[in-house]
Design a protein around this motif. Sequence first.
Motif, PDB file in Angstrom:
ATOM      1  N   LYS A  10       6.716  29.551  41.965  1.00 15.66           N
ATOM      2  CA  LYS A  10       7.600  30.668  41.615  1.00 15.66           C
ATOM      3  C   LYS A  10       7.368  31.871  42.519  1.00 15.66           C
ATOM      4  N   LYS A  11       8.380  32.727  42.578  1.00  9.11           N
ATOM      5  CA  LYS A  11       8.389  33.869  43.499  1.00  9.11           C
ATOM      6  C   LYS A  11       7.139  34.739  43.352  1.00  9.11           C
ATOM      7  N   SER A  12       6.732  35.023  42.114  1.00  9.21           N
ATOM      8  CA  SER A  12       5.585  35.924  41.898  1.00  9.21           C
ATOM      9  C   SER A  12       4.278  35.349  42.423  1.00  9.21           C
ATOM     10  N   ALA A  13       4.236  34.039  42.630  1.00  5.90           N
ATOM     11  CA  ALA A  13       3.005  33.401  43.116  1.00  5.90           C
ATOM     12  C   ALA A  13       3.058  33.101  44.618  1.00  5.90           C
ATOM     13  N   ARG A  14       4.122  33.571  45.295  1.00  4.63           N
ATOM     14  CA  ARG A  14       4.267  33.277  46.726  1.00  4.63           C
ATOM     15  C   ARG A  14       3.760  34.431  47.599  1.00  4.63           C
ATOM     16  N   THR A  15       2.782  35.156  47.089  1.00  4.60           N
ATOM     17  CA  THR A  15       2.232  36.306  47.817  1.00  4.60           C
ATOM     18  C   THR A  15       1.481  35.840  49.064  1.00  4.60           C
ATOM     19  N   ALA A  16       1.565  36.678  50.100  1.00  4.40           N
ATOM     20  CA  ALA A  16       0.922  36.328  51.369  1.00  4.40           C
ATOM     21  C   ALA A  16       0.665  37.597  52.164  1.00  4.40           C
ATOM     22  N   ARG A  17      -0.134  37.460  53.195  1.00  2.61           N
ATOM     23  CA  ARG A  17      -0.321  38.587  54.108  1.00  2.61           C
ATOM     24  C   ARG A  17      -0.531  38.049  55.515  1.00  2.61           C
ATOM     25  N   PHE A  18      -0.098  38.850  56.474  1.00  2.00           N
ATOM     26  CA  PHE A  18      -0.422  38.582  57.868  1.00  2.00           C
ATOM     27  C   PHE A  18      -1.675  39.384  58.188  1.00  2.00           C
ATOM     28  N   HIS A  19      -2.630  38.755  58.858  1.00  2.00           N
ATOM     29  CA  HIS A  19      -3.859  39.449  59.268  1.00  2.00           C
ATOM     30  C   HIS A  19      -3.953  39.421  60.788  1.00  2.00           C
ATOM     31  N   CYS A  20      -4.435  40.520  61.350  1.00  2.00           N
ATOM     32  CA  CYS A  20      -4.654  40.584  62.796  1.00  2.00           C
ATOM     33  C   CYS A  20      -6.020  41.203  63.081  1.00  2.00           C
ATOM     34  N   THR A  21      -6.784  40.552  63.925  1.00  2.00           N
ATOM     35  CA  THR A  21      -8.009  41.152  64.459  1.00  2.00           C
ATOM     36  C   THR A  21      -7.828  41.286  65.963  1.00  2.00           C
TER      37      THR A  21
ATOM     38  N   THR B   3      -8.782  45.785  62.856  1.00  2.00           N
ATOM     39  CA  THR B   3      -7.996  44.860  62.038  1.00  2.00           C
ATOM     40  C   THR B   3      -6.799  45.558  61.389  1.00  2.00           C
ATOM     41  N   GLY B   4      -5.811  44.772  61.037  1.00  2.00           N
ATOM     42  CA  GLY B   4      -4.637  45.278  60.328  1.00  2.00           C
ATOM     43  C   GLY B   4      -4.048  44.172  59.469  1.00  2.00           C
ATOM     44  N   GLU B   5      -3.419  44.542  58.357  1.00  2.09           N
ATOM     45  CA  GLU B   5      -2.780  43.539  57.502  1.00  2.09           C
ATOM     46  C   GLU B   5      -1.407  44.017  57.050  1.00  2.09           C
ATOM     47  N   CYS B   6      -0.534  43.071  56.786  1.00  4.73           N
ATOM     48  CA  CYS B   6       0.810  43.362  56.294  1.00  4.73           C
ATOM     49  C   CYS B   6       1.055  42.454  55.091  1.00  4.73           C
ATOM     50  N   GLU B   7       1.323  43.059  53.942  1.00  3.99           N
ATOM     51  CA  GLU B   7       1.522  42.302  52.698  1.00  3.99           C
ATOM     52  C   GLU B   7       2.978  41.873  52.548  1.00  3.99           C
ATOM     53  N   GLY B   8       3.186  40.713  51.956  1.00  2.00           N
ATOM     54  CA  GLY B   8       4.546  40.244  51.726  1.00  2.00           C
ATOM     55  C   GLY B   8       4.596  39.033  50.819  1.00  2.00           C
ATOM     56  N   ASN B   9       5.723  38.340  50.835  1.00  3.84           N
ATOM     57  CA  ASN B   9       5.924  37.114  50.070  1.00  3.84           C
ATOM     58  C   ASN B   9       6.596  36.086  50.973  1.00  3.84           C
ATOM     59  N   ILE B  10       6.389  34.820  50.640  1.00  5.95           N
ATOM     60  CA  ILE B  10       7.045  33.760  51.409  1.00  5.95           C
ATOM     61  C   ILE B  10       8.372  33.409  50.730  1.00  5.95           C
TER      62      ILE B  10
END
Length: 198
Positions: A111-122, A136-143
């Motif tokens: 389900k949508k609420s469980a499709r959380t993700a983030r992009f990580h960069c070092t 480092t940097g991160e960007c939060e989102g959903n798939i």
Amino acid sequence: MKQVLIATSNQGKAKEFETLFSPLGYSVKTLLDYPDAPDVNETGTTFEENAKLKAETIAKQYNVMTIADDSGLIVDALGGEPGVYSARYAGEEKNDEANIDKVLKYLQGVKKSARTARFHCTLAVARPNKETVTFTGECEGNITTERMGDGGFGYDPVFWVEDKQCTLAQMTQRQKGAISHRGKAIIKLAELLPTLTK
């Protein structure tokens, strides 16, 4: 104009770095400008280890300050996968479309609420005879459940940013740079760049 060498042959990444570095007065060179550059095996188990490995190898080879980035997608419902294997998640040939297909397949029925993700960069900055530093940097989102947009590269078409109500692939380079994991890491690096280039 000052020059910076980015240890990547990925044209998508090269473009992003160019967009982010040119306002700072830097022209960007990449491994595409060095056909004889060694192929660095990403044998690290973390983003930091891989970024350092690439930056230090290339800095030593060309005796020049080198910036390398290791970044990837972390999907919570997949236990943090694809993580450091993001580029070759569906196989060693690094196929963006196949990688997206694999993520979407594994998330079928989630389900949508469980499709959380983030992009990580070092980002690792290696300089001859000096200690390597990282940012480092991160960007939060959903798939999302399907691809949306044709900009960016990698997993951008399925990475939904709630604040912007669109995927990273639906943004311009500048819009993406302002909020992306790589953009955030570069902002931190930019603050210290004058001291690193002394």
